[in-house]
Every structure is written in C-alpha cells, then in structure tokens.
Write an enzyme that holds these catalytic residues in place. Sequence first.
Site, short mmCIF file in Angstrom:
data_model
loop_
_atom_site.label_atom_id
_atom_site.label_comp_id
_atom_site.label_asym_id
_atom_site.label_seq_id
_atom_site.Cartn_x
_atom_site.Cartn_y
_atom_site.Cartn_z
N PRO A 118 0.79 -1.23 0.00
CA PRO A 118 0.00 0.00 0.00
C PRO A 118 0.83 1.29 0.00
O PRO A 118 1.89 1.36 0.62
CB PRO A 118 -0.82 -0.10 1.31
CG PRO A 118 -0.11 -1.10 2.13
CD PRO A 118 0.55 -2.05 1.19
N ASN A 119 0.28 2.24 -0.73
CA ASN A 119 0.81 3.61 -0.85
C ASN A 119 2.04 3.72 -1.76
O ASN A 119 2.48 4.82 -2.07
CB ASN A 119 1.12 4.22 0.53
CG ASN A 119 -0.12 4.27 1.40
OD1 ASN A 119 -1.12 4.86 1.01
ND2 ASN A 119 -0.10 3.62 2.55
N ARG B 256 5.01 10.81 -2.58
CA ARG B 256 4.77 10.56 -1.17
C ARG B 256 6.06 10.75 -0.37
O ARG B 256 7.06 10.07 -0.63
CB ARG B 256 4.32 9.10 -1.07
CG ARG B 256 4.31 8.52 0.29
CD ARG B 256 4.33 6.99 0.20
NE ARG B 256 4.10 6.46 1.53
CZ ARG B 256 4.43 5.24 1.89
NH1 ARG B 256 4.96 4.40 1.04
NH2 ARG B 256 4.20 4.84 3.11
N TYR C 194 11.33 8.68 0.77
CA TYR C 194 11.27 7.63 -0.26
C TYR C 194 11.87 8.05 -1.60
O TYR C 194 11.93 7.23 -2.52
CB TYR C 194 9.81 7.18 -0.45
CG TYR C 194 9.22 6.58 0.81
CD1 TYR C 194 9.69 5.37 1.32
CD2 TYR C 194 8.20 7.22 1.51
CE1 TYR C 194 9.16 4.81 2.48
CE2 TYR C 194 7.66 6.69 2.68
CZ TYR C 194 8.15 5.49 3.16
OH TYR C 194 7.63 4.94 4.30
N ASN D 64 8.11 -5.69 -1.50
CA ASN D 64 8.08 -4.59 -0.55
C ASN D 64 6.63 -4.53 -0.04
O ASN D 64 5.78 -3.93 -0.69
CB ASN D 64 8.48 -3.27 -1.20
CG ASN D 64 8.48 -2.13 -0.19
OD1 ASN D 64 8.00 -2.29 0.94
ND2 ASN D 64 9.02 -0.98 -0.58
N ALA E 87 3.41 -1.10 4.57
CA ALA E 87 2.91 -1.19 5.96
C ALA E 87 2.49 -2.62 6.33
O ALA E 87 2.55 -2.99 7.52
CB ALA E 87 1.75 -0.23 6.15
N HIS F 259 4.54 -5.02 8.71
CA HIS F 259 4.61 -4.94 10.16
C HIS F 259 3.48 -5.66 10.88
O HIS F 259 3.50 -5.75 12.10
CB HIS F 259 4.67 -3.46 10.57
CG HIS F 259 5.67 -2.67 9.76
ND1 HIS F 259 7.02 -3.01 9.73
CD2 HIS F 259 5.54 -1.60 8.93
CE1 HIS F 259 7.66 -2.16 8.93
NE2 HIS F 259 6.78 -1.30 8.42
N ASP G 227 1.90 -16.07 5.79
CA ASP G 227 1.40 -17.42 5.51
C ASP G 227 1.46 -17.74 4.02
O ASP G 227 1.84 -18.84 3.62
CB ASP G 227 -0.04 -17.58 6.01
CG ASP G 227 -0.14 -17.75 7.52
OD1 ASP G 227 0.91 -17.93 8.18
OD2 ASP G 227 -1.27 -17.71 8.05
N GLU H 221 12.95 -9.50 0.69
CA GLU H 221 12.15 -8.39 1.22
C GLU H 221 12.92 -7.09 0.97
O GLU H 221 14.12 -7.02 1.25
CB GLU H 221 11.96 -8.63 2.73
CG GLU H 221 11.22 -7.54 3.46
CD GLU H 221 11.10 -7.86 4.96
OE1 GLU H 221 11.42 -9.01 5.39
OE2 GLU H 221 10.71 -6.96 5.72
N HIS I 97 12.87 -2.80 1.51
CA HIS I 97 12.33 -1.53 2.02
C HIS I 97 13.20 -0.40 1.49
O HIS I 97 14.43 -0.47 1.60
CB HIS I 97 12.30 -1.51 3.55
CG HIS I 97 11.44 -2.59 4.09
ND1 HIS I 97 10.07 -2.54 4.00
CD2 HIS I 97 11.75 -3.79 4.63
CE1 HIS I 97 9.57 -3.64 4.50
NE2 HIS I 97 10.56 -4.42 4.89
N ILE I 98 12.54 0.60 0.97
CA ILE I 98 13.25 1.74 0.41
C ILE I 98 13.98 2.49 1.53
O ILE I 98 15.14 2.86 1.41
CB ILE I 98 12.25 2.67 -0.32
CG1 ILE I 98 11.61 1.91 -1.49
CG2 ILE I 98 12.92 3.95 -0.78
CD1 ILE I 98 10.34 2.56 -2.04
N SER I 99 13.27 2.68 2.63
CA SER I 99 13.84 3.42 3.76
C SER I 99 14.53 2.46 4.73
O SER I 99 14.32 1.24 4.69
CB SER I 99 12.73 4.19 4.48
OG SER I 99 11.80 3.29 5.06
N ARG J 196 13.74 4.14 12.02
CA ARG J 196 12.47 4.87 12.09
C ARG J 196 11.67 4.43 13.33
O ARG J 196 12.23 3.87 14.26
CB ARG J 196 11.71 4.66 10.77
CG ARG J 196 12.51 5.18 9.56
CD ARG J 196 11.76 5.01 8.26
NE ARG J 196 10.55 5.82 8.24
CZ ARG J 196 9.57 5.64 7.33
NH1 ARG J 196 9.69 4.70 6.39
NH2 ARG J 196 8.50 6.40 7.36
C1 DQA Z 1 8.47 0.80 3.44
C2 DQA Z 1 8.61 0.99 4.95
C3 DQA Z 1 7.29 0.74 5.65
O1 DQA Z 1 7.44 0.90 7.05
C4 DQA Z 1 6.25 1.72 5.17
O2 DQA Z 1 5.00 1.44 5.77
C5 DQA Z 1 6.15 1.78 3.69
C6 DQA Z 1 7.35 1.66 2.88
C7 DQA Z 1 9.75 1.18 2.68
O3 DQA Z 1 9.84 0.81 1.51
O4 DQA Z 1 10.64 1.83 3.23
O5 DQA Z 1 5.07 2.03 3.15
O6 DQA Z 1 8.19 -0.57 3.18
#
Ligand code: DQA
Length: 145
Positions: free
Chosen positions: A11-12, A19, A24, A75, A78, A81, A88, A99, A101-103, A108
């Site tokens: 999501p997002n 964003r 990001y 990725n 959210a 978490h 599953d 896996e 994550h950009i950040s 954080r």
């Molecule tokens: C994220 C980190 C997550 O905590 C966050 O909810 C995201 C992006 C990242 O790519 O850094 O939406 O997965």
Amino acid sequence: MSKMIYILNGPNLNLLGKRQPEIYGSDTLEDVDKTCAALAQEAGFTTRFLQSNHEGQIVDWIHEARENGAGIIINPAAFTHYSIAILDALNTFDGPVIEVHISQVHKRESFRHTSYVSMRADAVMAGFGVHGYALALRHMVHILD
Ligand code: DQA
C-alpha cells in the site's frame, strides 16, 4: 524452470515519487518497474511488477507466483509490520523471497522494526532507496542462475 520474477509492492507505493520524497525519494514506481525489467531482461529473466493497496490482492499474487514464479521480491510496505496473511502466503512459496524496504526501517519508528515477512525472507534490503530493488534483483538472478 520458470524465468519469471515477481516484484510485489504494498500500500501507498503507487504514490512513490510524490509521497514523502524526503524519505522515499523522487523516482516513481514506474521508473523502478522499467529499471527492473531491463535488468532482468539482460539476465534472461522477465518480471511481473505489481502494486496493490489491498492485502488480499497481494496474497492472490503470491498464490499466482506459486504456479509461474521462480522468485519473489516483495516490498509489503505497511503490511510488513502486521500481515500474518502475507507471511502465511509466502510460506506456501518454494522459491527464494527477498524483502525490500526503500527506507532504513530500523532507524524509524519502533513499529517499523518488526517484520512478519522477515520470518520467511531469505534476504532483506533496507535503506538503499529505490536502488534496493535493483540490488535485490541482481541477487535474485544470482541465486536462480
Ligand atoms: C516501506 C517501509 C514501511 O514501514 C512503510 O509502511 C512503507 C514503505 C519502505 O519501503 O521503506 O510504506 O516498506
């Protein structure tokens, strides 16, 4: 063997580039898709690059990858978490899972320090910006070749 690498985004991430660019960056998800497709092609692989804001859709794509996918780069945003459903689903997939994550999530808020997906992932990238996708893809090709 399948030559298809699934790259799934939660999501997002459709808003990447707009964003919170201070976290990001300014590249869009379409830019990331193009970079990954070109890299995969050079290595003789194809990508199926997907994004959804809906948890069940991501579960469905993981099920699809069981049939067609050599590996999954994910990725989960959210969902990382708290999604036991995505964990599953990934546990039903036999190939490698990376896996991304950009950040740098560990720098954080503390709720971002927990990842259900990490309980399945064979490798984890965090804090490399969108370049993390390309790095993950190179590693995926290396594992699969
Ligand atoms: C994220 C980190 C997550 O905590 C966050 O909810 C995201 C992006 C990242 O790519 O850094 O939406 O997965």
